[in-house]
Design a protein around this motif. Structure first.
Motif, PDB file in Angstrom:
ATOM      1  N   ILE A 157       0.837  -1.203   0.000  1.00 35.04           N
ATOM      2  CA  ILE A 157       0.000   0.000   0.000  1.00 35.04           C
ATOM      3  C   ILE A 157       0.874   1.257   0.000  1.00 35.04           C
ATOM      4  O   ILE A 157       0.577   2.245  -0.678  1.00 35.04           O
ATOM      5  N   LYS A 158       1.982   1.191   0.745  1.00 37.43           N
ATOM      6  CA  LYS A 158       2.897   2.334   0.765  1.00 37.43           C
ATOM      7  C   LYS A 158       3.487   2.589  -0.625  1.00 37.43           C
ATOM      8  O   LYS A 158       3.616   3.736  -1.059  1.00 37.43           O
ATOM      9  N   ASP A 159       3.839   1.488  -1.335  1.00 35.88           N
ATOM     10  CA  ASP A 159       4.364   1.632  -2.694  1.00 35.88           C
ATOM     11  C   ASP A 159       3.339   2.280  -3.620  1.00 35.88           C
ATOM     12  O   ASP A 159       3.665   3.129  -4.451  1.00 35.88           O
ATOM     13  N   GLU A 160       2.077   1.851  -3.492  1.00 32.28           N
ATOM     14  CA  GLU A 160       1.002   2.425  -4.310  1.00 32.28           C
ATOM     15  C   GLU A 160       0.856   3.924  -4.033  1.00 32.28           C
ATOM     16  O   GLU A 160       0.660   4.723  -4.950  1.00 32.28           O
ATOM     17  N   TYR A 161       0.950   4.286  -2.753  1.00 33.44           N
ATOM     18  CA  TYR A 161       0.841   5.700  -2.374  1.00 33.44           C
ATOM     19  C   TYR A 161       1.995   6.503  -2.983  1.00 33.44           C
ATOM     20  O   TYR A 161       1.774   7.599  -3.520  1.00 33.44           O
ATOM     21  N   ASN A 162       3.212   5.939  -2.913  1.00 34.31           N
ATOM     22  CA  ASN A 162       4.366   6.654  -3.488  1.00 34.31           C
ATOM     23  C   ASN A 162       4.214   6.840  -4.995  1.00 34.31           C
ATOM     24  O   ASN A 162       4.574   7.888  -5.547  1.00 34.31           O
ATOM     25  N   ILE A 163       3.679   5.820  -5.679  1.00 33.26           N
ATOM     26  CA  ILE A 163       3.473   5.920  -7.134  1.00 33.26           C
ATOM     27  C   ILE A 163       2.482   7.039  -7.456  1.00 33.26           C
ATOM     28  O   ILE A 163       2.710   7.857  -8.360  1.00 33.26           O
ATOM     29  N   MET A 164       1.378   7.111  -6.692  1.00 34.36           N
ATOM     30  CA  MET A 164       0.370   8.144  -6.953  1.00 34.36           C
ATOM     31  C   MET A 164       0.909   9.536  -6.639  1.00 34.36           C
ATOM     32  O   MET A 164       0.599  10.505  -7.341  1.00 34.36           O
ATOM     33  N   MET A 165       1.716   9.650  -5.589  1.00 32.66           N
ATOM     34  CA  MET A 165       2.292  10.955  -5.251  1.00 32.66           C
ATOM     35  C   MET A 165       3.271  11.415  -6.337  1.00 32.66           C
ATOM     36  O   MET A 165       3.300  12.602  -6.697  1.00 32.66           O
ATOM     37  N   LYS A 166       4.072  10.464  -6.861  1.00 35.84           N
ATOM     38  CA  LYS A 166       5.003  10.813  -7.940  1.00 35.84           C
ATOM     39  C   LYS A 166       4.239  11.283  -9.178  1.00 35.84           C
ATOM     40  O   LYS A 166       4.629  12.253  -9.844  1.00 35.84           O
ATOM     41  N   ASN A 191      -8.511   6.799  -4.120  1.00 34.49           N
ATOM     42  CA  ASN A 191      -7.931   5.920  -5.137  1.00 34.49           C
ATOM     43  C   ASN A 191      -7.143   4.778  -4.489  1.00 34.49           C
ATOM     44  O   ASN A 191      -7.152   3.640  -4.956  1.00 34.49           O
ATOM     45  N   LEU A 192      -6.475   5.117  -3.376  1.00 31.45           N
ATOM     46  CA  LEU A 192      -5.686   4.106  -2.660  1.00 31.45           C
ATOM     47  C   LEU A 192      -6.600   3.013  -2.089  1.00 31.45           C
ATOM     48  O   LEU A 192      -6.267   1.814  -2.134  1.00 31.45           O
ATOM     49  N   LEU A 193      -7.759   3.426  -1.569  1.00 38.02           N
ATOM     50  CA  LEU A 193      -8.707   2.446  -1.028  1.00 38.02           C
ATOM     51  C   LEU A 193      -9.221   1.523  -2.130  1.00 38.02           C
ATOM     52  O   LEU A 193      -9.330   0.303  -1.945  1.00 38.02           O
ATOM     53  N   VAL A 194      -9.554   2.113  -3.294  1.00 40.80           N
ATOM     54  CA  VAL A 194     -10.071   1.303  -4.405  1.00 40.80           C
ATOM     55  C   VAL A 194      -9.006   0.329  -4.901  1.00 40.80           C
ATOM     56  O   VAL A 194      -9.271  -0.865  -5.109  1.00 40.80           O
ATOM     57  N   SER A 196      -6.432  -0.811  -3.239  1.00 39.50           N
ATOM     58  CA  SER A 196      -6.170  -1.823  -2.204  1.00 39.50           C
ATOM     59  C   SER A 196      -7.225  -2.917  -2.233  1.00 39.50           C
ATOM     60  O   SER A 196      -6.919  -4.105  -2.106  1.00 39.50           O
ATOM     61  N   TYR A 197      -8.489  -2.508  -2.418  1.00 39.62           N
ATOM     62  CA  TYR A 197      -9.577  -3.488  -2.475  1.00 39.62           C
ATOM     63  C   TYR A 197      -9.417  -4.423  -3.673  1.00 39.62           C
ATOM     64  O   TYR A 197      -9.553  -5.647  -3.553  1.00 39.62           O
ATOM     65  N   ARG A 198      -9.090  -3.823  -4.846  1.00 45.80           N
ATOM     66  CA  ARG A 198      -8.926  -4.643  -6.055  1.00 45.80           C
ATOM     67  C   ARG A 198      -7.744  -5.600  -5.909  1.00 45.80           C
ATOM     68  O   ARG A 198      -7.825  -6.769  -6.297  1.00 45.80           O
ATOM     69  N   LYS A 199      -6.643  -5.100  -5.318  1.00 48.63           N
ATOM     70  CA  LYS A 199      -5.464  -5.943  -5.152  1.00 48.63           C
ATOM     71  C   LYS A 199      -5.760  -7.081  -4.170  1.00 48.63           C
ATOM     72  O   LYS A 199      -5.349  -8.223  -4.380  1.00 48.63           O
ATOM     73  N   ALA A 200      -6.472  -6.754  -3.082  1.00 52.25           N
ATOM     74  CA  ALA A 200      -6.831  -7.778  -2.098  1.00 52.25           C
ATOM     75  C   ALA A 200      -7.713  -8.848  -2.724  1.00 52.25           C
ATOM     76  O   ALA A 200      -7.559 -10.048  -2.449  1.00 52.25           O
ATOM     77  N   ASP A 201      -8.648  -8.416  -3.599  1.00 49.12           N
ATOM     78  CA  ASP A 201      -9.534  -9.370  -4.271  1.00 49.12           C
ATOM     79  C   ASP A 201      -8.739 -10.299  -5.194  1.00 49.12           C
ATOM     80  O   ASP A 201      -8.973 -11.517  -5.209  1.00 49.12           O
ATOM     81  N   LYS A 202      -7.762  -9.732  -5.936  1.00 47.72           N
ATOM     82  CA  LYS A 202      -6.935 -10.552  -6.827  1.00 47.72           C
ATOM     83  C   LYS A 202      -6.102 -11.558  -6.039  1.00 47.72           C
ATOM     84  O   LYS A 202      -5.983 -12.731  -6.408  1.00 47.72           O
ATOM     85  N   ILE A 203      -5.518 -11.084  -4.924  1.00 42.90           N
ATOM     86  CA  ILE A 203      -4.687 -11.978  -4.102  1.00 42.90           C
ATOM     87  C   ILE A 203      -5.522 -13.103  -3.511  1.00 42.90           C
ATOM     88  O   ILE A 203      -5.110 -14.267  -3.487  1.00 42.90           O
ATOM     89  N   TYR A 204      -6.731 -12.756  -3.048  1.00 44.25           N
ATOM     90  CA  TYR A 204      -7.604 -13.781  -2.455  1.00 44.25           C
ATOM     91  C   TYR A 204      -7.983 -14.847  -3.486  1.00 44.25           C
ATOM     92  O   TYR A 204      -7.945 -16.053  -3.190  1.00 44.25           O
ATOM     93  N   LYS A 205      -8.306 -14.399  -4.707  1.00 41.73           N
ATOM     94  CA  LYS A 205      -8.666 -15.359  -5.756  1.00 41.73           C
ATOM     95  C   LYS A 205      -7.466 -16.220  -6.133  1.00 41.73           C
ATOM     96  O   LYS A 205      -7.602 -17.425  -6.387  1.00 41.73           O
ATOM     97  N   ALA A 206      -6.262 -15.599  -6.163  1.00 43.03           N
ATOM     98  CA  ALA A 206      -5.055 -16.372  -6.464  1.00 43.03           C
ATOM     99  C   ALA A 206      -4.797 -17.424  -5.377  1.00 43.03           C
ATOM    100  O   ALA A 206      -4.373 -18.548  -5.675  1.00 43.03           O
ATOM    101  N   MET A 207      -5.055 -17.044  -4.123  1.00 43.13           N
ATOM    102  CA  MET A 207      -4.856 -18.000  -3.024  1.00 43.13           C
ATOM    103  C   MET A 207      -5.845 -19.145  -3.114  1.00 43.13           C
ATOM    104  O   MET A 207      -5.510 -20.308  -2.831  1.00 43.13           O
ATOM    105  N   LEU A 208      -7.119 -18.831  -3.501  1.00 45.92           N
ATOM    106  CA  LEU A 208      -8.116 -19.885  -3.660  1.00 45.92           C
ATOM    107  C   LEU A 208      -7.701 -20.858  -4.764  1.00 45.92           C
ATOM    108  O   LEU A 208      -7.897 -22.081  -4.645  1.00 45.92           O
TER     109      LEU A 208
END
Length: 247
Positions: A157-166, A191-194, A196-208
């Motif tokens: 999440i910190k990396d995503e924030y740094n990318i958006m700030m840049k 934007n960070l919340l959205v 994060s949610y999309r990334k969490a959903d992708k990770i969860y599906k990958a884990m399943l």
């Protein structure tokens, strides 16, 4: 992401993480419930022994303490100026509380003792060893996983924030005290919340897809050694002596 201090080799590093967690909780409980300044000083020898055992790495372990003490100093100052007591010193419109100073220093001492013990005992094990030890100490599975994923993805999440700030700075954004700046940070946060949610959903599906069923299989286990038993016994004896000394 990994704690660099955990990669050193001292006697404290070789102690079983389960033992270090239990010892830390025991002393943190004892220090937190100490009602007197003199009794809080009785725990200092144990902190000093751990500092000696950690050796030259102790200073690196205590580095985060500087940030924590910044806030604690403000608490001490607020106690001096706001604590009502009969012992007050008056300098014109300014009133200083002697009892507030004593109480503030008491809180400062106890907080530092607990923080130093936490840094020395927990920072000398890898983060994954700590989570593994919590699992073996029968902490609820859901809570262990929540702590693990929080630590694992907080850097993402910190990396995503740094990318958006840049990206914002590349468009000429310069933070100021203005409505435009507040709106920009609000857009970044949303934007960070959205994301994060999309990334969490992708990770969860990958884990399943990999067969995740709500629990991580543990293939390696801890085993108590003589060092662990001696450390646990000596720590417990010290704690009991301090508690009995109060009476």
């Amino acid at each position: 992401m990994e704690n660099k201090l955990s990669q050193r080799q001292t006697l404290l590093h070789e102690i079983d993480p389960r033992v270090k967690i239990i010892v830390f909780l025991l002393f943190a409980w004892g220090i937190a419930l100490t009602p007197d300044f003199k009794e809080a000083l009785l725990f200092i020898p144990f902190v000093g022994i751990l500092l000696i055992v950690t050796g030259k790495d102790a200073l690196k372990a205590l580095k985060p303490l500087l940030f924590a003490n910044t806030f604690l100093i403000f608490i001490v100052l607020s106690m001096i100026f706001t604590y009502e007591s009969p012992n007050m010193l008056h300098f014109g419109f300014l009133s200083l509380s002697i009892d507030g100073l004593k109480y503030g220093l008491f809180l400062f001492l106890k907080s530092n003792e607990i923080l130093i013990l936490m840094l020395l005992l927990l920072s000398t094990s890898s983060v994954f060893s700590i989570f593994h030890a919590l699992h073996h100490l029968k902490l609820p599975e859901q809570l262990t996983q929540l702590l693990f994923f929080t630590y694992r993805y907080i850097y993402t999440i910190k990396d995503e924030y740094n990318i958006m700030m840049k990206a914002a700075k590349c468009r000429g954004f310069k933070p100021k005290t203005s409505i435009f700046t507040y709106k920009t940070f609000a857009y970044i946060l949303g934007n960070l919340l959205v994301r994060s949610y999309r990334k969490a959903d992708k990770i969860y599906k990958a884990m399943l897809c990999r067969g995740f069923k709500g629990a991580f299989p543990v293939y390696s286990h801890f085993s108590f050694s003589t060092k662990d038993i001696i450390f646990a016994l000596l720590s417990t004896m010290f704690f009991l002596v301090v508690e009995l000394w109060k009476f």
